[in-house]
Design an enzyme around this catalytic site. Structure first.
Site, PDB file in Angstrom:
ATOM      1  N   GLY A 438      40.029  56.194  38.683  1.00 56.95           N
ATOM      2  CA  GLY A 438      39.606  57.414  39.377  1.00 56.95           C
ATOM      3  C   GLY A 438      40.379  57.713  40.643  1.00 56.95           C
ATOM      4  O   GLY A 438      41.062  58.714  40.744  1.00 56.95           O
ATOM      5  N   HIS A 647      32.251  52.890  34.372  1.00 56.96           N
ATOM      6  CA  HIS A 647      33.071  51.833  34.966  1.00 56.96           C
ATOM      7  C   HIS A 647      32.194  50.893  35.784  1.00 56.96           C
ATOM      8  O   HIS A 647      31.299  51.331  36.494  1.00 56.96           O
ATOM      9  CB  HIS A 647      34.144  52.445  35.872  1.00 56.96           C
ATOM     10  CG  HIS A 647      34.784  51.433  36.775  1.00 56.96           C
ATOM     11  ND1 HIS A 647      35.611  50.451  36.299  1.00 56.96           N
ATOM     12  CD2 HIS A 647      34.664  51.225  38.110  1.00 56.96           C
ATOM     13  CE1 HIS A 647      35.992  49.684  37.318  1.00 56.96           C
ATOM     14  NE2 HIS A 647      35.434  50.126  38.418  1.00 56.96           N
ATOM     15  N   CYS A 649      32.705  47.406  38.311  1.00 60.40           N
ATOM     16  CA  CYS A 649      33.752  46.546  38.850  1.00 60.40           C
ATOM     17  C   CYS A 649      33.221  45.155  39.159  1.00 60.40           C
ATOM     18  O   CYS A 649      33.078  44.783  40.305  1.00 60.40           O
ATOM     19  CB  CYS A 649      34.422  47.141  40.073  1.00 60.40           C
ATOM     20  SG  CYS A 649      33.388  48.135  41.107  1.00 60.40           S
ATOM     21  N   GLU A 671      36.205  45.137  35.232  1.00 62.11           N
ATOM     22  CA  GLU A 671      37.138  44.228  35.905  1.00 62.11           C
ATOM     23  C   GLU A 671      37.290  42.975  35.053  1.00 62.11           C
ATOM     24  O   GLU A 671      36.298  42.352  34.703  1.00 62.11           O
ATOM     25  CB  GLU A 671      36.581  43.852  37.280  1.00 62.11           C
ATOM     26  CG  GLU A 671      37.389  42.779  37.952  1.00 62.11           C
ATOM     27  CD  GLU A 671      36.777  42.289  39.255  1.00 62.11           C
ATOM     28  OE1 GLU A 671      36.137  43.094  39.951  1.00 62.11           O
ATOM     29  OE2 GLU A 671      36.952  41.110  39.567  1.00 62.11           O
ATOM     30  N   HIS A 700      43.004  44.590  44.126  1.00 69.09           N
ATOM     31  CA  HIS A 700      42.803  44.114  45.493  1.00 69.09           C
ATOM     32  C   HIS A 700      44.073  43.500  46.071  1.00 69.09           C
ATOM     33  O   HIS A 700      44.164  43.269  47.260  1.00 69.09           O
ATOM     34  CB  HIS A 700      41.673  43.076  45.529  1.00 69.09           C
ATOM     35  CG  HIS A 700      40.365  43.652  45.095  1.00 69.09           C
ATOM     36  ND1 HIS A 700      39.840  43.429  43.847  1.00 69.09           N
ATOM     37  CD2 HIS A 700      39.506  44.480  45.734  1.00 69.09           C
ATOM     38  CE1 HIS A 700      38.699  44.091  43.741  1.00 69.09           C
ATOM     39  NE2 HIS A 700      38.476  44.737  44.866  1.00 69.09           N
ATOM     40  N   CYS A 732      40.118  48.506  38.862  1.00 64.92           N
ATOM     41  CA  CYS A 732      39.248  49.389  39.654  1.00 64.92           C
ATOM     42  C   CYS A 732      40.096  50.522  40.225  1.00 64.92           C
ATOM     43  O   CYS A 732      41.279  50.651  39.884  1.00 64.92           O
ATOM     44  CB  CYS A 732      38.561  48.576  40.764  1.00 64.92           C
ATOM     45  SG  CYS A 732      37.198  49.450  41.567  1.00 64.92           S
TER      46      CYS A 732
HETATM   47  N1  GLN Z   1      35.991  56.044  40.644  1.00 63.63           N
HETATM   48  C1  GLN Z   1      35.916  55.124  41.731  1.00 63.63           C
HETATM   49  C2  GLN Z   1      37.315  54.863  42.265  1.00 63.63           C
HETATM   50  O1  GLN Z   1      38.228  54.843  41.527  1.00 63.63           O
HETATM   51  C3  GLN Z   1      35.303  53.828  41.326  1.00 63.63           C
HETATM   52  C4  GLN Z   1      35.156  52.885  42.491  1.00 63.63           C
HETATM   53  C5  GLN Z   1      34.412  51.617  42.172  1.00 63.63           C
HETATM   54  O2  GLN Z   1      34.221  51.261  41.046  1.00 63.63           O
HETATM   55  N2  GLN Z   1      34.007  50.890  43.172  1.00 63.63           N
HETATM   56  O3  GLN Z   1      37.516  54.647  43.440  1.00 63.63           O
HETATM   57 ZN    ZN Z   2      35.422  49.405  40.327  1.00 62.71          ZN
END
Ligand code: GLN
Ligand code: ZN
Length: 760
Positions: A438, A647, A649, A671, A700, A732
């Protein structure tokens, strides 16, 4: 007589002084001494804030994390750090906390940081203690003793706060699969020394936290609790055994019987156990009741509290102590800092400082009768009544809409295997389709533009134009890279919950309502004060614009109801489930608006679904049932040809697999990169029926993943999941990365996908 105390005060400071001092220190802008001076000033300020209490806590303050403090106090420092010859203690401390100390990335002296994980069911994260078979503890109480001395200069009744040995072991992790409980004996001898030293420092009461008592404990752990407190009873100092965050249930009798001088019970979450505890607690013991909620931001209903507290006081008399339910670490510091919250709403709130006032007032009423606080009681009743009746809180139409929710609203028109045929025909995506989660890099420029708009320096039209430019750039980059399903990049969003909350009725935002998440990181959770609804589409304009720039499918991006709930301060006048269903309806409207606007793929993020799991497994099903129901209501009102993504994470799915499957998203991206795809075993064993995008690289880290590494991971994935149901994506969102990192990483990801499509 009734005695007041506090279990812990927020550390970060009214203006996040600690955060800024830490960050300056890490950058090398201020010295170690300057950092310590700021910390000492903060402690003094916090003690002043608590000075009306009979007992003030000491040792609750921490430069980074109180569990890490405990590890240092007990001499349990990982060898990779303790053997570093050059560094000071504080330097070592930050190395365990974050892998490095001040400004030394260049010096190549990084070590890997201690693992971080959530503190029970809060959004605070602690550094996990590390254990090995031959871990030896040794006491180093100097820092704590110094703080005690400091506190004693201005206060006569100072109560150190320490984490109890059983909880300390429970929260840690064995690095060599040895049994942590084998270390208890050695650990207890160090605790005994610690208690002795505290005694010698003039301490009468010690708050010893054993939150583990609200968890489901095996016989071994129960035995460890018993052994611990029988062994520590030799020390001539009073122990206040402190529990919070839940009921004691089958540990209740054990907790009452232990040879300690006091027990603290969270009277908010364990209200139903108070009578039993009073019955069972031996007559010489103190009972501390956590009567003010330390986990939310609402004013206590003082009259109602006194109604049940007065008879309790009559039974216990001077054996009753009053406190917040848990440490106030989990709430913002001071409501009086707020200048912009609507006056009505402000009158319903209480932050840490106000919560301590409430304790004070309740104690006064018990001591001197309600007349002694008549004016305050009246004011409190007015505020509580105004909230109960407020038209800003209660909207009949929203409540009715929730009542009218039915199962069918959460069910797709056709099952996955049928709609997937329609979707495949429509999208004609290659095997191993590529997408992202995203967000794309949030550059300094983007943040500045948003800021300028917010403070009124940039007119709305110009702001919108600037964001459109960002979206255009992002779409072109994705096309140039060759991604299959694109996103608009989220430049207009500061935060995935706040962005939506700001556009929904029922949400309020603070200026200074910061709560520590970990170390210097703070979050400012929105406050859901009223029935939630939305009056107009929140995202369609941006997403439609993005779609107009490309012939590839554009994925609309939303935050799911469970995540909105779990990352906010929520109402205490209705169930979490109720609030969640209201959120679900509001976001369902947005999903349908996107579909109507011609958007064919919609992602609903549920990053915090797992975080909401209750502490006791026996309560998981109840939570999962309504949480998954809320997601289904949000997502599943669309036509078969609309593809729903979600999604999450994190990488623990084993124990919630059937709930995840019930969401029935067409695609779930998760993830996985750091778990080497092993986590897909859960999906495989469960025969998870829909499509999965296992993250192929860790966002990260600034490292660029190689084509080979991605191919290798996806080959592992394809041994577990049929290839026609696999997607390729990062772990992510990419908002914290730079374009220089993102471009080559995605380029390699796409190359790997194309290779796999040809060769598998
Ligand atoms: N769509 C959000 C992004 O890409 C998802 C963030 C998340 O999962 N913490 O930042
Ligand atoms: Zn995420």
């Amino acid at each position: 007589m009734v005695t007041t105390h506090n279990l812990g005060f927020p550390r970060i400071g009214r203006n996040r002084e600690l955060k800024f001092a830490l960050e300056k220190y890490w950058k090398g802008d201020i010295s170690e001494q300057a950092l310590l001076d700021i910390a000492a000033d903060l402690r003094l300020q916090h003690w002043r804030d608590q000075s009306k209490l009979d007992w003030i806590p000491v040792g609750d303050f921490s430069l980074y994390d109180h569990v890490l403090d405990m590890s240092f106090l007990l001499g349990n420092i990982p060898a990779r750090v303790s053997t570093l010859s050059t560094s000071s203690t504080i330097d070592k401390y930050f190395r365990v906390a974050r892998g490095r100390s001040a400004n030394d990335i260049a010096a190549q002296s990084c070590v890997h940081a201690g693992e971080m994980t959530k503190w029970f069911d809060t959004n605070y994260h602690y550094i996990v203690p590390e254990f090995e078979r031959n871990t030896k503890f040794s006491l180093n109480a100097n820092h704590l003793l110094e703080k005690i001395q400091q506190a004693q200069q201005t206060h006569s009744q100072v109560k150190p706060v320490i984490l109890g040995p059983v909880s300390y072991l429970w929260l840690g992790k064995s690095k060599d699969s040895s049994d942590k409980l084998d270390l208890l004996e050695d650990l207890l001898s160090v605790y005994a020394q610690l208690l002795d030293q505290l005694k010698n420092a003039g301490i009468q009461w010690i708050q010893i936290d054993e939150p583990v008592l609200v968890m489901e404990l095996s016989q071994e752990w129960k035995y460890a609790v018993r052994k611990t407190y029988y062994q520590l009873q030799a020390t001539p100092v009073n122990l206040m055994l402190t529990t919070y965050f839940g009921q004691l249930q089958d540990n209740l009798q054990l907790a009452c019987e232990l040879p300690v001088q006091g027990l603290h019970l969270d009277a908010v979450t364990a209200h139903d156990e108070i009578d039993k505890v009073i019955d069972w607690l031996p007559g010489h013991k103190i009972l501390s009741l956590g009567v003010v909620n330390g986990r939310n931001v609402w004013k206590t209903d003082l009259t109602e509290t006194l109604n049940w507290l007065e008879p309790v006081h009559a039974r216990l008399e001077e054996r009753l102590w009053l406190a917040p339910s848990c440490s106030l670490l989990h709430v913002p510091v001071d409501l009086n800092s707020e200048q912009k919250i609507d006056a009505d709403i402000q009158s319903w709130l209480a932050f840490a400082v106000q919560k301590l006032n409430e304790i004070e007032v309740l104690a006064k009423a018990l001591k001197h009768g309600r007349e002694s606080i008549a004016e305050i009681l009246l004011e409190n009743r007015v505020a509580i009544a105004s909230r109960k009746q407020s038209k800003r809180v209660h909207h009949v139409d929203i409540k009715t809409r929730v009542l009218e929710i039915n199962e069918a609203m959460g069910v797709r028109q056709s099952p996955y295997h049928q709609r997937s045929i329609i979707q495949r025909k429509q999208f004609r995506l290659p095997l191993f389709p590529t997408t992202t989660i995203g967000s794309f890099p949030q550059t300094q420029e983007i943040r500045q533009t948003r800021h300028n708009f917010r403070v009124g320096k940039l007119p709305e039209a110009e702001y919108r134009q600037a964001m459109r430019k960002e979206i255009e750039f992002c779409v072109h980059e994705q096309e140039a890279l060759g991604l299959d399903v694109l996103v608009h990049g989220e430049p207009e969003r500061n935060d995935m919950v706040e962005y939506f909350g700001e556009q929904l009725a029922g949400f309020a935002f603070t200026q200074f309502g910061w709560v520590q998440s970990y170390g210097s990181r703070c979050v400012k959770p929105p406050i859901i004060y009223g029935d939630v609804s939305h009056s107009q589409a929140m995202t369609t304009e941006w997403i439609q614009y993005a779609q107009s720039l490309t012939s590839k499918p554009m994925k609309g991006m939303l935050t799911g109801p469970v995540t909105m709930l779990n990352w906010s301060f929520v109402r205490d006048d209705q169930s979490r489930e109720q609030t969640c269903m209201q959120l679900a309806l509001a976001i369902r409207d947005e999903v349908l608006a996107l579909e109507k606007a011609g958007i064919k793929i919609i992602q609903i993020d549920e990053a915090a679904m797992r975080e909401g799991l209750p502490l006791r497994k026996s309560q998981w099903n109840d939570y999962l049932n309504w949480a998954i129901h809320a997601f289904r209501i949000t997502a599943n009102g669309v036509k078969d040809e609309t593809q729903i993504h979600t999604h999450m994470c994190y990488s623990e799915f084993n124990d919630i697999m059937s709930a995840i499957a019930r969401m029935d998203a067409d695609v779930i991206t998760i993830e996985t990169s750091r778990s080497d795809m092993e986590l897909l075993d859960a999906f495989d064993q469960f025969r998870y029926p829909n499509e999965i995008g296992p993250g192929v690289y860790d966002i990260h880290s600034p490292n660029i993943p190689s084509v080979d590494s991605i191919i290798e991971l996806m080959e592992k994935a394809s041994q577990r999941i049929p290839v026609e149901r696999l997607w390729v994506n990062p772990d992510c969102g990419l908002k914290t990365r730079t374009w220089e990192e993102v471009k080559p990483a995605l380029c390699n990801m796409i190359a790997a996908s194309r290779y796999l499509a040809r060769h598998l």
